[in-house]
Design an enzyme around this catalytic site. Sequence first.
Site, PDB file in Angstrom:
ATOM      1  N   GLU A 284      -1.790  11.507   3.725  1.00 22.62           N
ATOM      2  CA  GLU A 284      -2.754  11.347   4.808  1.00 22.62           C
ATOM      3  C   GLU A 284      -2.651  12.559   5.716  1.00 22.62           C
ATOM      4  O   GLU A 284      -1.598  13.195   5.815  1.00 22.62           O
ATOM      5  CB  GLU A 284      -2.483  10.084   5.622  1.00 22.62           C
TER       6      GLU A 284
ATOM      7  N   GLU B 239       0.867  -1.172   0.000  1.00 26.14           N
ATOM      8  CA  GLU B 239       0.000   0.000   0.000  1.00 26.14           C
ATOM      9  C   GLU B 239       0.907   1.225   0.000  1.00 26.14           C
ATOM     10  O   GLU B 239       1.929   1.242   0.704  1.00 26.14           O
ATOM     11  CB  GLU B 239      -0.882   0.016   1.249  1.00 26.14           C
TER      12      GLU B 239
END
Length: 539
Positions: A434, A429
Amino acid sequence: MGMVGNRRDRDSGRGWLRAKLRRSGRMLAVYGLLAIFVLLSLSGSTRAIDRVSAASPDKALTGTATGLGDANRSPNSNRGGSRQDATPTSVPPTPTTEATATTVPPTATVTGAGPNLALQRPATASSLESASYTAGFAVDGDTSLRWSSQFSDPQWLSVDLGRTYAVNRVRLNWEGAYGKAYQIQLSDDAINWRTVYSTATGGGGVEDLVVNNSGRYVRVYGTQRGTEWGYSLWEMEAYGTASVAPTNTPVATATTAPVVVPTNTPRPATSPTASSVPATPTATATPPPAPTATPTSSGNPGPLGDSSPWNLAFRDEFDGGLNTSKWTTCYPWFNAQTGCTNAGNNELQWYLPDGVSVGNGVAKLTAQKRTVTGTNGKTYNYTSGMISSGPSKFSYQYGFIEARVKLPAGKGMWPAFWTLPADQSWPPEVDVLENWGNPNQVTFNVHWNGGSGHQQDLTNFTGPDFTAGFHTIGLSWSPTSLVWYVDGVARKTFTNTAGIPAKPMYILLNLAIDGNNPPDGSTPFPAAMEIDYVRGWTK
């Protein structure tokens, strides 16, 4: 008994037997064979119990191979609070349609030679009991490690065999928490599944099953647990021969598959704390912030910060409504129309299609304080929006992706721009961006499987106020490096090739509500992650 003899001989006990044996040596052979048969039967009856007990010397099992599992396990043991509780490996495709084939009787067993086709192949699961019980442990050949699901129905474990095989045998080695009712399913694309074996009377232990069908993906799909725990497998094995093309033999009509809401799915992992950053990070030093570049939506733009030749492979400027040929509004293993969530990350929202809106050249993922009931029966106090390009709409292997975004302000907001594997395994991933509520800080991260299990390389970047205006976030991905860009300036370089994905990935953008840092009275609602464009290039 062949010859009876006279009454006197019969009544004389051992004397009669000796007389009979003197008359015919054949009786000795009969009794010898009978003794061997009894010994073999006794040995076979304990083999399954011995295997389960020996497989995990640190566990106290009760009962037989179909027993109740760990004697001292409580419903909340090994559940952990880790935000990387994912499968990985896991993230799991839920079928949209499913055909039921003529099934093999539940008691059927088979033996056969040949390699285990599932050994060390990519595996995904609907959920994990905790990060200590990942899907990959069910196909690693080590019977001291296991996959274990959450304590609910339904649950599943899927394995990608890498190519199409004529599968004739599936072998399940259950831990104490076994499946009573389950199906063995095969698929060519990990979306449409064929049921090739079904039972409602599974007994646990080691079950060796005849299947006789073709497919690249094999899955055990449990609908009723045999204990109060979840589903737990020491090993799942598959056997068969290479097949040039799949042979779809089910003759029953297709039915709509149940919507599965996995409780642990691959999503950004641990919160940005000092302990989550590796001791020897490979990120480069962070230079001072540079002025924001203003991109243009005309012509055929290249990525900001990289002037080398690129081919534009994906582009959405959000000039009209949401382009459903490019995006879906849920994770691909959910039904987008009914919504989804990611409970494995302790997220508090339920994603719904109406959480995504497009207007004036901008897509908005809007979080609202609104109470809804999810398809998993749980109540959620927030709704929000997400978009995903995969795996069928757009995925790529090596290239550059870029989004121009404005982040929401407020405690509990968790916007993300990230990628997951098109084959729906996990990890890898890559988190392009974020944010956990700090308006001046974004996080870059990559997840992979190392020698000791899940690993990550997390870097916090402090820059401008990402909630005050639009900023361009990009990721350059090659076989030897990952480079993160903010407004056209490289902010992190990662060169550990063991952690660089080597398979196609697809794009996701979402606005989650963080259950580990939930909203409070100061959090404004509604709140939105705004997206000016998303672009992707390849070479």
